[in-house]
Design a protein around this motif. Structure first.
Motif, PDB file in Angstrom:
ATOM      1  N   ASP A   8       0.814  -1.221   0.000  1.00 18.97           N
ATOM      2  CA  ASP A   8       0.000   0.000   0.000  1.00 18.97           C
ATOM      3  C   ASP A   8       0.844   1.267   0.000  1.00 18.97           C
ATOM      4  N   LEU A   9       2.163   1.131   0.014  1.00 17.64           N
ATOM      5  CA  LEU A   9       3.025   2.324   0.065  1.00 17.64           C
ATOM      6  C   LEU A   9       3.450   2.780  -1.328  1.00 17.64           C
ATOM      7  N   ASP A  10       3.077   2.008  -2.348  1.00 19.87           N
ATOM      8  CA  ASP A  10       3.437   2.353  -3.728  1.00 19.87           C
ATOM      9  C   ASP A  10       4.929   2.586  -3.895  1.00 19.87           C
ATOM     10  N   MET A  11       5.733   1.753  -3.261  1.00 23.68           N
ATOM     11  CA  MET A  11       7.180   1.849  -3.451  1.00 23.68           C
ATOM     12  C   MET A  11       7.559   1.308  -4.828  1.00 23.68           C
ATOM     13  N   GLY A  12       8.553   1.908  -5.447  1.00 23.19           N
ATOM     14  CA  GLY A  12       9.075   1.402  -6.712  1.00 23.19           C
ATOM     15  C   GLY A  12       9.876   0.130  -6.489  1.00 23.19           C
ATOM     16  N   ARG A  13      10.219  -0.548  -7.580  1.00 20.95           N
ATOM     17  CA  ARG A  13      10.884  -1.856  -7.434  1.00 20.95           C
ATOM     18  C   ARG A  13      12.281  -1.745  -6.824  1.00 20.95           C
ATOM     19  N   GLY A  14      12.966  -0.634  -7.109  1.00 21.90           N
ATOM     20  CA  GLY A  14      14.292  -0.446  -6.516  1.00 21.90           C
ATOM     21  C   GLY A  14      14.199  -0.200  -5.013  1.00 21.90           C
ATOM     22  N   LYS A  15      13.202   0.588  -4.646  1.00 24.26           N
ATOM     23  CA  LYS A  15      12.959   0.858  -3.221  1.00 24.26           C
ATOM     24  C   LYS A  15      12.597  -0.438  -2.481  1.00 24.26           C
ATOM     25  N   ILE A  16      11.692  -1.210  -3.085  1.00 24.07           N
ATOM     26  CA  ILE A  16      11.318  -2.489  -2.467  1.00 24.07           C
ATOM     27  C   ILE A  16      12.542  -3.373  -2.292  1.00 24.07           C
ATOM     28  N   ALA A  17      13.366  -3.460  -3.328  1.00 23.47           N
ATOM     29  CA  ALA A  17      14.553  -4.326  -3.264  1.00 23.47           C
ATOM     30  C   ALA A  17      15.470  -3.887  -2.134  1.00 23.47           C
ATOM     31  N   ALA A  18      15.667  -2.586  -1.986  1.00 28.29           N
ATOM     32  CA  ALA A  18      16.554  -2.087  -0.929  1.00 28.29           C
ATOM     33  C   ALA A  18      15.986  -2.405   0.456  1.00 28.29           C
ATOM     34  N   GLN A  19      14.665  -2.270   0.615  1.00 28.85           N
ATOM     35  CA  GLN A  19      14.038  -2.561   1.908  1.00 28.85           C
ATOM     36  C   GLN A  19      14.133  -4.045   2.249  1.00 28.85           C
ATOM     37  N   VAL A  20      13.895  -4.885   1.263  1.00 29.95           N
ATOM     38  CA  VAL A  20      13.977  -6.340   1.481  1.00 29.95           C
ATOM     39  C   VAL A  20      15.410  -6.731   1.821  1.00 29.95           C
ATOM     40  N   ALA A  21      16.373  -6.127   1.135  1.00 31.83           N
ATOM     41  CA  ALA A  21      17.783  -6.412   1.434  1.00 31.83           C
ATOM     42  C   ALA A  21      18.127  -5.974   2.855  1.00 31.83           C
ATOM     43  N   HIS A  22      17.600  -4.823   3.249  1.00 27.94           N
ATOM     44  CA  HIS A  22      17.818  -4.322   4.605  1.00 27.94           C
ATOM     45  C   HIS A  22      17.291  -5.344   5.628  1.00 27.94           C
ATOM     46  N   ALA A  23      16.114  -5.857   5.388  1.00 28.41           N
ATOM     47  CA  ALA A  23      15.507  -6.835   6.304  1.00 28.41           C
ATOM     48  C   ALA A  23      16.329  -8.122   6.338  1.00 28.41           C
ATOM     49  N   ALA A  24      16.758  -8.588   5.178  1.00 27.57           N
ATOM     50  CA  ALA A  24      17.515  -9.839   5.115  1.00 27.57           C
ATOM     51  C   ALA A  24      18.863  -9.687   5.815  1.00 27.57           C
ATOM     52  N   VAL A  25      19.530  -8.568   5.584  1.00 29.20           N
ATOM     53  CA  VAL A  25      20.821  -8.331   6.239  1.00 29.20           C
ATOM     54  C   VAL A  25      20.628  -8.237   7.756  1.00 29.20           C
ATOM     55  N   GLY A  26      19.594  -7.536   8.183  1.00 29.42           N
ATOM     56  CA  GLY A  26      19.316  -7.436   9.618  1.00 29.42           C
ATOM     57  C   GLY A  26      19.053  -8.796  10.234  1.00 29.42           C
ATOM     58  N   ALA A  27      18.298  -9.621   9.514  1.00 30.20           N
ATOM     59  CA  ALA A  27      17.982 -10.960  10.019  1.00 30.20           C
ATOM     60  C   ALA A  27      19.249 -11.794  10.157  1.00 30.20           C
ATOM     61  N   VAL A  28      20.125 -11.687   9.174  1.00 29.95           N
ATOM     62  CA  VAL A  28      21.368 -12.475   9.223  1.00 29.95           C
ATOM     63  C   VAL A  28      22.265 -11.989  10.362  1.00 29.95           C
ATOM     64  N   LEU A  29      22.429 -10.686  10.487  1.00 30.36           N
ATOM     65  CA  LEU A  29      23.311 -10.159  11.531  1.00 30.36           C
ATOM     66  C   LEU A  29      22.779 -10.463  12.930  1.00 30.36           C
ATOM     67  N   SER A  30      21.470 -10.596  13.056  1.00 33.15           N
ATOM     68  CA  SER A  30      20.874 -10.928  14.354  1.00 33.15           C
ATOM     69  C   SER A  30      20.947 -12.415  14.659  1.00 33.15           C
TER      70      SER A  30
END
Lengths: 111, 111
Positions: A8-30
């Motif tokens: 519902d935030l109408d993020m573009g595909r590059g923005k989505i990719a960066a957010q998903v990468a942020h989440a994945a990196v955070g999950a790994v580091l934790s």
């Protein structure tokens, strides 16, 4: 690992990719000391990107995952582009066995 | 960190997000003992997602980054969905100072 993204935030595909990468990196580091991380890396670090239509649904899924004892990383955007600062954009669940993740996210559709 | 994504593969946004996350996680795990990782995490792990139109351009950018001594993670897809197994889909450059990354990727457009 799954990453659940708000649509519902109408993020573009590059923005989505960066957010998903942020989440994945955070999950790994934790999870650096978690045997589930090693198992996930051995499997080729599978990631499935799912969608929810609202902040409320994102919160519900994150809460259900936490209640189930799964690692959860909710990403709040810094707000430099596209969305307001502090907006929850996505959350990673895992690394964890897919059967456990399916119990809380199995009904969600692919992004 | 930047992640450079091929646009000629017609990947959907969820697929792109998973590939970019794969590259970012790979870059982080390869840099665990690198002071550049700590600096990047302190900065809020900034990620910029860029695009190239072909495999050739992706290879050129990756080669230029390697020649400049930057950490590079090229992602080859497992081929379970959307693209053939072994296809190079994207590459992460960094974590490294943005000035160094700009020298090899500064001319690329945002995805």
């Amino acid at each position: 690992m799954v990453v659940v993204v708000r649509t519902d935030l109408d993020m573009g595909r590059g923005k989505i990719a960066a957010q998903v990468a942020h989440a994945a990196v955070g999950a790994v580091l934790s999870s650096l000391s978690d045997p589930a991380l090693a198992a996930w890396l051995r499997d080729g670090q599978p990631k499935v990107v799912l969608k929810v239509p609202s902040a409320e649904r994102l919160s519900q899924v994150a809460a259900a995952a936490e209640a189930a004892g799964l690692p959860v990383q909710v990403i709040h955007d810094a707000g430099r582009t596209q969305v307001e600062a502090g907006t929850a954009t996505c959350c990673a669940i895992g690394p964890a066995p897919i059967t456990a993740i399916d119990r809380v996210a199995g009904s969600l559709s692919l992004l």
